[in-house]
Design a protein around this motif. Structure first.
Motif, PDB file in Angstrom:
ATOM      1  N   MET A   1       0.830  -1.205   0.000  1.00 24.05           N
ATOM      2  CA  MET A   1       0.000   0.000   0.000  1.00 24.05           C
ATOM      3  C   MET A   1       0.863   1.253   0.000  1.00 24.05           C
TER       4      MET A   1
ATOM      5  N   TYR B   1       2.032   1.697  -3.458  1.00 19.32           N
ATOM      6  CA  TYR B   1       0.924   2.177  -4.283  1.00 19.32           C
ATOM      7  C   TYR B   1       0.768   3.692  -4.164  1.00 19.32           C
ATOM      8  N   HIS B   2       0.758   4.192  -2.933  1.00 15.50           N
ATOM      9  CA  HIS B   2       0.567   5.627  -2.726  1.00 15.50           C
ATOM     10  C   HIS B   2       1.764   6.437  -3.223  1.00 15.50           C
TER      11      HIS B   2
ATOM     12  N   LEU C   1      -2.891  -2.688  -7.931  1.00 10.90           N
ATOM     13  CA  LEU C   1      -4.179  -3.139  -7.399  1.00 10.90           C
ATOM     14  C   LEU C   1      -4.503  -4.556  -7.874  1.00 10.90           C
TER      15      LEU C   1
ATOM     16  N   ALA D   1      -6.090  -8.076  -1.336  1.00 17.82           N
ATOM     17  CA  ALA D   1      -7.294  -7.321  -1.665  1.00 17.82           C
ATOM     18  C   ALA D   1      -8.240  -8.261  -2.405  1.00 17.82           C
TER      19      ALA D   1
ATOM     20  N   SER E   1      -9.111  -3.600   0.174  1.00 20.98           N
ATOM     21  CA  SER E   1      -7.814  -4.100   0.630  1.00 20.98           C
ATOM     22  C   SER E   1      -7.931  -4.538   2.083  1.00 20.98           C
TER      23      SER E   1
ATOM     24  N   TYR F   1     -11.887   0.291   2.180  1.00 20.88           N
ATOM     25  CA  TYR F   1     -12.464   0.550   0.853  1.00 20.88           C
ATOM     26  C   TYR F   1     -11.423   1.287   0.030  1.00 20.88           C
ATOM     27  N   SER F   2     -10.899   0.655  -1.017  1.00 22.17           N
ATOM     28  CA  SER F   2      -9.828   1.255  -1.810  1.00 22.17           C
ATOM     29  C   SER F   2     -10.343   2.077  -2.983  1.00 22.17           C
TER      30      SER F   2
END
Length: 348
Positions: free
Chosen positions: A46, A49-50, A233, A242, A260, A268-269
């Motif tokens: 995560m 990802y960010h 994702l 996820a 996730s 809630y992604s």
């Protein structure tokens, strides 16, 4: 990426009395897993990802995930991201939002936790001074028995601002949960299960996943994520970090959401729904199906997100308020998110 800042961060870490290893992927994953950390914000995938999300939106971002050591054993996790803005100024975040507290292992004593937390706070101030960051925003969801030490440190230097975060207790039976949700949602869920072919997706091919991407592009009208973040994702789904819930009208995808999760908590992604069906219960049945699957996975809690009342200090948009109202209908309880905006002393 921001260049040549790893040595600076390492030096500042030592300067503030912290012994830690920075950006070691295997160690960070092991530390996250063995700690039992329930919060997705500290999960290595995560964080990646960010960081990619920030870099794909014209910012220049470098993440520093730090396994803090007590002797030779990890005892805490730090997640900070240094962002260079278009103006040339720097900002300090955790993922793409306010700075998170260090995650401290339960094995630490109360005194040890307070000592490490204080050193981490001083470390963040040291980063701000070095990079001439004029304001730091700290945020944490207040959890009784866990957040008091960090809250006390921040309260000594800033004024707290509160907002509401929504949660769902996954220990409730289906019947108990149906009684807890908003009354009109019960009808929406019942009709939605008849209208749509709703599927839980735990393994997804490139072709199937592209249907979600294409629906998102069609609904939003432009790309909000890079191809890399979409791939992250999809990888998370296939690695059981996820899962997705999709809703079909025949062969046509009309709604999808990605959730996730860690060993305990789901979040809630993202979600997207056919706008021509705005008044139909697509999103209701997707969320309800997801919550039932979270229970099946043995998770303890589902974090739906922020309520975003119009009167809250961050002044949410009408859209954010409407989304918050929708999510509120699925919650069983809420917690305060506490934010502190602090102006550190920096060289002028």
């Amino acid at each position: 990426m921001v260049k040549n800042n790893l040595d600076t961060i390492s030096s500042l870490l030592k300067l503030h009395g912290l012994n830690g290893i920075i950006n070691d992927p295997e160690l960070n994953q092991r530390t996250f897993t063995t700690s039992g950390c329930p919060y997705i914000e500290y999960s290595p995938w995560m964080i990646a990802y960010h960081t990619e999300y920030l870099n794909s939106n014209t910012n220049v971002a470098e993440n520093f995930t730090i396994s803090v050591l007590n002797g030779h054993q990890p005892c805490a996790l730090i997640n900070i991201t240094l962002v260079k803005l278009d103006s040339g100024e720097f900002s300090l975040l955790s993922n793409a939002s306010g700075i998170l507290p260090p995650y401290l292992f339960d094995s630490l004593s109360r005194k040890q936790k307070r000592k490490i937390a204080q050193k981490c706070f001083d470390f963040y101030l040291g980063i701000a001074k070095f990079f001439n960051i004029r304001e730091l925003q700290f945020q944490t969801t207040f959890v009784s028995g866990e957040s008091e030490g960090w809250f006390s440190i921040l309260q000594n230097v800033g004024k707290p601002q509160f907002s509401q975060e929504l949660y769902c207790d996954l220990s409730l039976s289906t019947e108990q949960y149906r009684q807890a949700i908003r009354d009109k949602y019960k009808k929406h869920i019942k009709s939605g299960l008849k209208l749509w072919d709703v599927q839980i997706v735990e393994q997804v091919t490139v072709e199937k996943f592209s249907e979600i991407q294409n629906l998102h592009l069609e609904v939003v009208g432009f790309a909000t994520r890079s191809d890399i973040t979409w791939q992250q994702l999809r990888n998370a789904i296939n690695l059981k970090q996820a899962f997705a819930v999709t809703a079909y009208d025949g062969d046509k995808l009309v709604g999808a959401a990605i959730f996730s999760y860690t060993s305990k908590v789901a979040v809630y992604s993202m979600g997207v729904y056919d706008r021509t069906l705005f008044d139909d219960p697509v999103s209701h049945v997707v969320h309800f199906t997801a919550i039932e699957h979270m229970k099946y996975l043995g998770l303890k809690e589902y974090h739906l997100g922020s309520r975003c009342h119009q009167s809250e200090w961050m002044m949410p948009s009408d859209k954010e308020t409407q989304i918050g109202y929708f999510k509120e209908g699925f919650m069983t309880h809420s917690r305060f998110k506490v934010s502190f905006n602090i102006q550190p002393e920096i060289d002028q």
